[in-house]
Design a protein around this motif. Structure first.
Motif, mmCIF file in Angstrom:
data_model
loop_
_atom_site.group_PDB
_atom_site.id
_atom_site.type_symbol
_atom_site.label_atom_id
_atom_site.label_comp_id
_atom_site.label_asym_id
_atom_site.label_seq_id
_atom_site.Cartn_x
_atom_site.Cartn_y
_atom_site.Cartn_z
ATOM 1 N N ASP A 90 0.831 -1.201 0.000
ATOM 2 C CA ASP A 90 0.000 0.000 0.000
ATOM 3 C C ASP A 90 0.867 1.252 0.000
ATOM 4 O OD1 ASP A 90 -2.288 -1.508 -0.052
ATOM 5 O OD2 ASP A 90 -2.695 -1.317 2.095
ATOM 6 N N ARG A 139 2.336 1.706 -3.484
ATOM 7 C CA ARG A 139 1.297 2.159 -4.421
ATOM 8 C C ARG A 139 0.927 3.611 -4.143
ATOM 9 N NH1 ARG A 139 -0.493 2.172 -9.284
ATOM 10 N NH2 ARG A 139 -2.733 2.343 -9.432
ATOM 11 N N ARG A 140 0.832 3.978 -2.864
ATOM 12 C CA ARG A 140 0.498 5.353 -2.502
ATOM 13 C C ARG A 140 1.586 6.310 -2.986
ATOM 14 N NH1 ARG A 140 0.190 4.915 2.871
ATOM 15 N NH2 ARG A 140 -1.829 3.924 2.678
ATOM 16 N N GLU A 143 1.073 9.291 -5.655
ATOM 17 C CA GLU A 143 1.415 10.672 -5.321
ATOM 18 C C GLU A 143 2.390 11.256 -6.328
ATOM 19 O OE1 GLU A 143 2.794 10.481 -1.301
ATOM 20 O OE2 GLU A 143 0.769 10.352 -0.471
#
Length: 99
Positions: free
Chosen positions: A65, A68-69, A73
């Motif tokens: 996560d 991926r974040r 961004e």
């Protein structure tokens, strides 16, 4: 109940009469494809069940996560920079004349 040679011969004759000798290869090919698709779907369902039964450790999920974040961004920042650049070009005098 045993199936002997006479019964098998009768079944083969019935199939030949129903489908004809020209259609028999196509019918058997279609039957084989259907069985292959069915087996593949059943294997896929078993794989899905196995994956659902063994969840990934939370640390792995959090790391995925976070990766991926960070990627999202970075993509958002690049899109914002591109939008700001396009707004700056549009605000320049004579920008409409260049097109």
């Amino acid at each position: 109940m045993n199936i002997g040679a006479p019964e098998i011969i009768l079944i083969i004759l019935a199939v030949l009469l129903l489908f004809g000798y020209k259609k028999l290869p196509d019918a058997s090919r279609s039957f084989g494809r259907s069985l292959r698709i069915f087996k593949g779907e059943m294997k896929g369902m078993k794989d899905d069940d196995a994956r659902a039964a063994t969840p990934a450790p939370p640390a792995v999920l959090q790391a995925a996560d976070a990766d991926r974040r960070a990627q999202l961004e970075a993509e958002a920042a690049a899109a914002e920079a591109r939008a700001a650049e396009l707004r700056a070009r549009a605000a320049q005098p004579g920008a409409a004349d260049a097109r």
